[in-house]
Design a protein around this motif. Structure first.
Motif, PDB file in Angstrom:
ATOM      1  N   ALA A 162      -7.686  26.605  65.088  1.00  9.91           N
ATOM      2  CA  ALA A 162      -6.825  26.652  64.580  1.00  9.91           C
ATOM      3  C   ALA A 162      -5.831  26.352  65.552  1.00  9.91           C
ATOM      4  O   ALA A 162      -4.595  25.362  65.145  1.00  9.91           O
ATOM      5  N   ALA A 163      -5.970  25.893  66.854  1.00 10.05           N
ATOM      6  CA  ALA A 163      -5.753  25.182  67.037  1.00 10.05           C
ATOM      7  C   ALA A 163      -5.912  23.637  66.973  1.00 10.05           C
ATOM      8  O   ALA A 163      -4.357  22.568  66.988  1.00 10.05           O
ATOM      9  N   GLY A 164      -6.915  22.914  66.019  1.00 10.88           N
ATOM     10  CA  GLY A 164      -7.119  21.604  65.304  1.00 10.88           C
ATOM     11  C   GLY A 164      -5.977  21.804  64.414  1.00 10.88           C
ATOM     12  O   GLY A 164      -5.093  20.441  64.102  1.00 10.88           O
ATOM     13  N   ALA A 165      -5.127  22.789  63.522  1.00 13.51           N
ATOM     14  CA  ALA A 165      -5.115  22.596  62.926  1.00 13.51           C
ATOM     15  C   ALA A 165      -3.309  22.278  63.237  1.00 13.51           C
ATOM     16  O   ALA A 165      -2.357  21.548  62.147  1.00 13.51           O
ATOM     17  N   VAL A 166      -3.025  23.628  64.507  1.00  9.40           N
ATOM     18  CA  VAL A 166      -1.506  23.032  64.852  1.00  9.40           C
ATOM     19  C   VAL A 166      -1.557  22.007  65.563  1.00  9.40           C
ATOM     20  O   VAL A 166      -0.508  21.524  65.292  1.00  9.40           O
ATOM     21  N   VAL A 167      -2.023  21.417  66.513  1.00  9.18           N
ATOM     22  CA  VAL A 167      -2.017  20.048  66.820  1.00  9.18           C
ATOM     23  C   VAL A 167      -2.374  18.829  65.607  1.00  9.18           C
ATOM     24  O   VAL A 167      -1.358  18.311  65.770  1.00  9.18           O
ATOM     25  N   THR A 168      -2.761  19.241  64.454  1.00 12.96           N
ATOM     26  CA  THR A 168      -2.411  18.301  63.421  1.00 12.96           C
ATOM     27  C   THR A 168      -1.201  18.441  62.717  1.00 12.96           C
ATOM     28  O   THR A 168      -0.583  17.028  62.943  1.00 12.96           O
ATOM     29  N   LEU A 169      -0.692  18.925  63.225  1.00  8.75           N
ATOM     30  CA  LEU A 169       0.506  19.531  61.757  1.00  8.75           C
ATOM     31  C   LEU A 169       1.764  18.811  63.162  1.00  8.75           C
ATOM     32  O   LEU A 169       2.809  18.090  63.450  1.00  8.75           O
ATOM     33  N   GLY A 170       1.311  18.735  64.455  1.00  7.92           N
ATOM     34  CA  GLY A 170       2.169  18.475  65.525  1.00  7.92           C
ATOM     35  C   GLY A 170       1.730  16.764  65.262  1.00  7.92           C
ATOM     36  O   GLY A 170       3.116  16.078  65.769  1.00  7.92           O
ATOM     37  N   VAL A 171       0.773  16.408  65.026  1.00 10.32           N
ATOM     38  CA  VAL A 171       0.370  14.795  65.607  1.00 10.32           C
ATOM     39  C   VAL A 171       1.312  14.352  63.432  1.00 10.32           C
ATOM     40  O   VAL A 171       1.802  12.844  63.831  1.00 10.32           O
ATOM     41  N   ALA A 172       1.573  14.951  62.635  1.00 10.66           N
ATOM     42  CA  ALA A 172       2.713  14.407  61.849  1.00 10.66           C
ATOM     43  C   ALA A 172       2.936  14.814  61.458  1.00 10.66           C
ATOM     44  O   ALA A 172       4.377  13.420  61.251  1.00 10.66           O
ATOM     45  N   GLY A 173       4.462  15.797  62.362  1.00  9.96           N
ATOM     46  CA  GLY A 173       5.223  15.349  62.809  1.00  9.96           C
ATOM     47  C   GLY A 173       5.679  14.414  63.654  1.00  9.96           C
ATOM     48  O   GLY A 173       7.041  13.842  62.754  1.00  9.96           O
ATOM     49  N   TRP A 174       5.682  14.121  64.413  1.00  9.01           N
ATOM     50  CA  TRP A 174       5.658  13.437  65.433  1.00  9.01           C
ATOM     51  C   TRP A 174       5.958  11.894  64.974  1.00  9.01           C
ATOM     52  O   TRP A 174       6.121  10.872  65.064  1.00  9.01           O
TER      53      TRP A 174
END
Length: 182
Positions: free
Chosen positions: A14-26
């Motif tokens: 779950a943390a990996g999914a959130v971090v992945t979305l954050g990196v994508a947005g950034w």
């Protein structure tokens, strides 16, 4: 013991999914974001370009990117200096002396054009698809508490990339028609 490991794995996924979305947005904001904002007209007009000449624009690899125009940029903000600027992916091949309202990003001027919407929209979509696919797979792993088969996600990513290309070209064509008509 096994339940604790399973919960830890779920949390990590779950943390990996959130971090992945954050990196994508950034990355989306960092790479094509400012140009997209300028092309679609976020914010007030930055200034006016008086066109000197227009020519076929190319990217770093030599592929055509549409019409680029060079001209003299007069900013609307007080205190900002006038300067020579490139109007990237212009909506049309302007005659010398034409005045075009523009927004600026990264040292270039932009206006709403079908080519620019297609280029930057497709680029942003192709950048986002792998991250969104990885995030969806990690979310499925977290939901089920085990490593999921990624085959379906891979094929969904391929289909999404094709869809991004088609939608980018369709959006560019609609904007091009809209700017031509209005």
């Amino acid at each position: 013991m096994r339940g604790g490991v399973r919960k830890l794995g779920r949390g990590a996924a779950a943390a990996g999914a959130v971090v992945t979305l954050g990196v994508a947005g950034w990355l989306t904001w960092l790479l094509p974001g400012p140009q997209i904002a300028a092309v679609v007209g976020v914010g007030a007009v930055d200034g006016v370009v008086s066109v000197h000449e227009c020519h076929e624009g190319t990217d770093a690899e030599g592929y055509t990117t549409g019409t680029d125009c060079t001209g003299w940029y007069t900013p609307r903000r007080p205190g900002e200096a006038e300067r020579e600027i490139v109007l990237a992916t212009a909506a049309e091949d302007y005659r010398p002396g034409a005045r075009v309202e523009v927004r600026t990003a990264r040292g270039r001027a932009y206006e709403l054009s079908g080519t620019a919407v297609a280029n930057f929209g497709t680029g942003a979509g192709l950048l986002l698809v792998p991250f969104l696919t990885l995030s969806a797979w990690l979310t499925a792993c977290a939901r089920h508490g085990r490593v999921e088969n990624g085959e379906g996600y891979f094929f969904a990513a391929l289909a999404a990339m094709v869809a991004v290309l088609v939608l980018g070209m369709a959006a560019g064509a609609l904007v091009g028609i809209g700017t031509f008509v209005f």
